[in-house]
Write an enzyme that holds these catalytic residues in place. Structure first.
Site, PDB file in Angstrom:
ATOM      1  N   GLY B  55       0.689  -3.757   4.834  1.00  0.00           N
ATOM      2  CA  GLY B  55       2.189  -4.082   5.597  1.00  0.00           C
ATOM      3  C   GLY B  55       2.622  -5.539   5.042  1.00  0.00           C
ATOM      4  N   GLY B  57       4.396  -9.249   5.286  1.00  0.00           N
ATOM      5  CA  GLY B  57       4.663 -10.330   6.295  1.00  0.00           C
ATOM      6  C   GLY B  57       3.370 -11.011   6.793  1.00  0.00           C
ATOM      7  N   CYS B  83      -5.476  -4.390   3.147  1.00  0.00           N
ATOM      8  CA  CYS B  83      -4.631  -5.308   2.820  1.00  0.00           C
ATOM      9  C   CYS B  83      -4.297  -5.946   4.238  1.00  0.00           C
ATOM     10  CB  CYS B  83      -3.246  -4.860   2.140  1.00  0.00           C
ATOM     11  SG  CYS B  83      -2.095  -6.191   1.521  1.00  0.00           S
ATOM     12  N   LEU B  84      -3.030  -5.575   4.826  1.00  0.00           N
ATOM     13  CA  LEU B  84      -2.705  -6.266   6.208  1.00  0.00           C
ATOM     14  C   LEU B  84      -3.570  -5.642   7.221  1.00  0.00           C
ATOM     15  CD1 LEU B  84      -0.774  -7.708   7.740  1.00  0.00           C
ATOM     16  CD2 LEU B  84       0.516  -5.888   8.161  1.00  0.00           C
ATOM     17  N   GLN B  87      -6.630  -7.949   7.091  1.00  0.00           N
ATOM     18  CA  GLN B  87      -6.201  -9.096   7.796  1.00  0.00           C
ATOM     19  C   GLN B  87      -6.458  -8.885   9.314  1.00  0.00           C
ATOM     20  OE1 GLN B  87      -2.587  -9.959   5.801  1.00  0.00           O
ATOM     21  NE2 GLN B  87      -3.523 -10.711   3.913  1.00  0.00           N
ATOM     22  N   ASN B 125      -1.268  -6.942  -3.722  1.00  0.00           N
ATOM     23  CA  ASN B 125       0.149  -7.421  -3.115  1.00  0.00           C
ATOM     24  C   ASN B 125      -0.309  -8.000  -1.785  1.00  0.00           C
ATOM     25  OD1 ASN B 125       2.453  -7.921  -2.499  1.00  0.00           O
ATOM     26  ND2 ASN B 125       3.076  -5.711  -1.808  1.00  0.00           N
ATOM     27  N   PHE B 128      -1.047 -13.743   1.946  1.00  0.00           N
ATOM     28  CA  PHE B 128      -1.977 -14.237   3.056  1.00  0.00           C
ATOM     29  C   PHE B 128      -3.293 -13.810   2.608  1.00  0.00           C
ATOM     30  CE2 PHE B 128       2.285 -14.207   4.833  1.00  0.00           C
ATOM     31  CZ  PHE B 128       2.326 -15.374   5.470  1.00  0.00           C
ATOM     32  N   HIS B 167      -5.692  -2.964  -2.880  1.00  0.00           N
ATOM     33  CA  HIS B 167      -5.146  -1.606  -2.825  1.00  0.00           C
ATOM     34  C   HIS B 167      -5.962  -0.608  -3.552  1.00  0.00           C
ATOM     35  CE1 HIS B 167      -1.644  -2.394  -0.603  1.00  0.00           C
ATOM     36  NE2 HIS B 167      -1.818  -3.630  -0.991  1.00  0.00           N
ATOM     37  N   GLU B 169      -5.910   2.370  -3.553  1.00  0.00           N
ATOM     38  CA  GLU B 169      -4.916   3.620  -3.749  1.00  0.00           C
ATOM     39  C   GLU B 169      -4.328   3.453  -4.944  1.00  0.00           C
ATOM     40  OE1 GLU B 169      -4.379   1.299  -1.705  1.00  0.00           O
ATOM     41  OE2 GLU B 169      -2.237   0.963  -1.539  1.00  0.00           O
TER      42      GLU B 169
END
Lengths: 156, 193
Positions: B55, B57, B83-84, B87, B125, B128, B167, B169
Site C-alpha cells: 500500500g 504512503g 511491503c506496507l 512495515q 516499490n 520507507f 514484491h 508477486e
C-alpha cells in the site's frame, strides 16, 4: 504543448506534455524497471507520487486490459524521456497516451531523466509539481514547495 | 489450479491484483477486507491465516492497522506481509520505520536471504523501511537489500509470522521469490497440524 516539472529544491525540467492536460503535485521518485509501466501506473502503492522512469523509451507496447494491478492508475504524474510514437503489441487495446488521458493522469516527456535521477539520488526524494499549462519556473517551484508531502499522511 | 481450500483474510491496504492471483494459485480461498477491519472481525471469520498487503504512503500513521495486527499476532494466527504489510507487521512486533533517502523502485533489486545465502532479484516499490535497531530479540532480520543493506525481510522466532519488504508477486519483475506464497501455505499447514 509544453509541460514543466519543478522540484522543491528549485530545479526545473521543461518538456512536452502527454496524457491528460492539467497539474499535479507529488513526491518525485524514479523507477528502474525496463518494462512494466502499466503495472507501475496502476500499483496503489504509488499514490501521491510523480514517477520518473529511468528506462528511456516508454509506451512502445501500449496498454492492455489484463496487466492492470488495480482498478485504475494511482500515480499523480508520469515523467519519461521519450513516449514511443509507435504502439505495437498483439495484446494492446489502447495507447499509453490515451490511457492516461482517460484517467486524468498528466505526463511530461522529453526531459533528461538521467539528470533527474542523479539529482534524486543526491538530494533524496523531493516534492514536485507537474503542469501542462503555461507557468513560470518560479510559480511551479512554489507549488512544489507548497505540497504537504507524504510524511505523516494516511494514504491508505 | 488447486482447490481453494485454505480460508484466509487479506487486509487491503492497496493490494495488487497479482498478489490475489498468486494466493488463489496456491490454494487459498481469500476474503479481502478493508484496512480498518478490527482483529475481532477478522477472528470471527475463523481464517487459517492472515495476509497483509502492500500500500501507499507513510506507515507510521497507521495506528489502527498496527493495533489490529498486534492482536492477530497475539492470537497466534499465521501471518504473511508484503511491503506496507511488512512495515505494519514490524510495528505490531514493536519496531519502527524511517523514510529512505530515495527509496527502492524497480524490478532489479538484489536481496540476500541470510538463512540460505541465496540472492533473489526482486521487484520493489517502497520509500520507507524498517529500522533493524527498533526490533526486539524475538524478531530475526532474515533478508537484506544488497544495494544499501536495509531490512528486506523479517521472521518471528516463535510465532508463525513472516514478511518481506519487496514484491514476490512481481508484476512487473522477476519471479525469483514466487516461492514465498508456497512458504505461507506450508506455514499454515505446519501451524494447523
Amino acid at each position: 504543448m509544453n509541460a514543466i516539472l519543478a522540484l522543491e529544491d528549485g530545479s526545473v525540467y521543461r518538456g512536452e506534455a502527454f496524457g491528460a492536460r492539467g497539474v499535479a503535485a507529488g513526491e518525485v521518485c524514479f523507477n528502474t524497471s525496463m518494462t512494466g509501466y502499466q503495472e507501475i501506473l496502476t500499483d496503489p502503492s504509488y499514490k501521491g507520487q510523480i514517477v520518473a522512469m529511468t528506462y528511456p523509451l516508454i509506451g512502445n507496447y501500449g496498454v492492455n486490459a489484463e496487466d492492470v494491478e488495480s482498478w485504475r492508475p494511482h500515480v499523480a504524474g508520469f515523467a519519461i524521456r521519450e513516449l514511443s510514437p509507435v504502439v505495437s503489441n498483439w495484446r494492446a487495446s489502447t495507447s499509453l497516451e490515451d490511457y492516461m488521458v482517460r484517467h486524468g493522469i498528466p505526463g511530461i516527456q522529453g526531459i533528461d531523466t538521467r539528470a533527474l535521477t542523479c539529482r534524486l539520488r543526491v538530494h533524496g526524494a523531493l516534492k514536485g509539481f507537474i503542469a501542462t499549462e503555461p507557468m513560470s519556473d518560479a510559480e511551479a517551484v512554489e507549488r512544489a514547495k507548497a505540497w504537504h508531502g507524504l510524511v505523516g499522511v494516511d494514504y491508505v | 489450479m488447486p482447490a481453494a481450500d485454505i480460508p484466509i483474510v487479506a487486509y487491503d491496504f492497496g493490494i495488487k491484483y497479482n498478489i490475489l492471483r498468486r494466493l488463489r494459485q496456491r490454494g487459498f480461498r481469500v476474503e479481502v477486507v478493508p484496512a480498518t477491519t478490527s482483529a475481532a472481525e477478522v477472528m470471527r471469520r475463523k481464517p487459517a491465516g492472515v495476509f497483509l498487503s502492500n500500500g501507499p504512503g507513510d506507515p507510521s500513521v497507521l495506528d489502527y492497522a498496527v493495533r489490529s495486527v498486534r492482536e492477530l499476532v497475539d492470537h497466534g494466527l499465521p501471518i504473511f506481509g508484503i511491503c506496507l504489510g511488512h512495515q505494519i507487521l514490524a510495528m505490531a512486533l514493536g519496531g519502527s520505520t524511517f523514510k529512505l533517502k530515495f527509496g527502492h523502485r524497480g524490478a532489479n533489486q538484489p536481496v540476500k536471504d541470510l538463512e540460505t545465502g541465496r540472492v533473489e532479484i526482486t521487484s520493489q516499490n517502497h520509500g520507507f523501511a524498517v529500522d533493524p535497531n527498533s526490533l526486539g530479540a524475538d524478531v530475526t532480520v532474515n533478508r537484506l537489500n544488497l544495494n544499501d543493506q536495509t531490512v528486506e525481510g523479517l521472521r518471528h522466532k516463535s510465532k508463525p509470522v513472516f514478511c518481506v519488504q519487496y514484491h514476490p508477486e512481481a508484476s512487473p519483475g522477476p519471479h525469483d521469490s514466487t516461492v514465498l506464497f508456497d512458504e505461507f501455505r506450508q506455514l499454515i499447514e505446519r501451524h494447523g497440524s
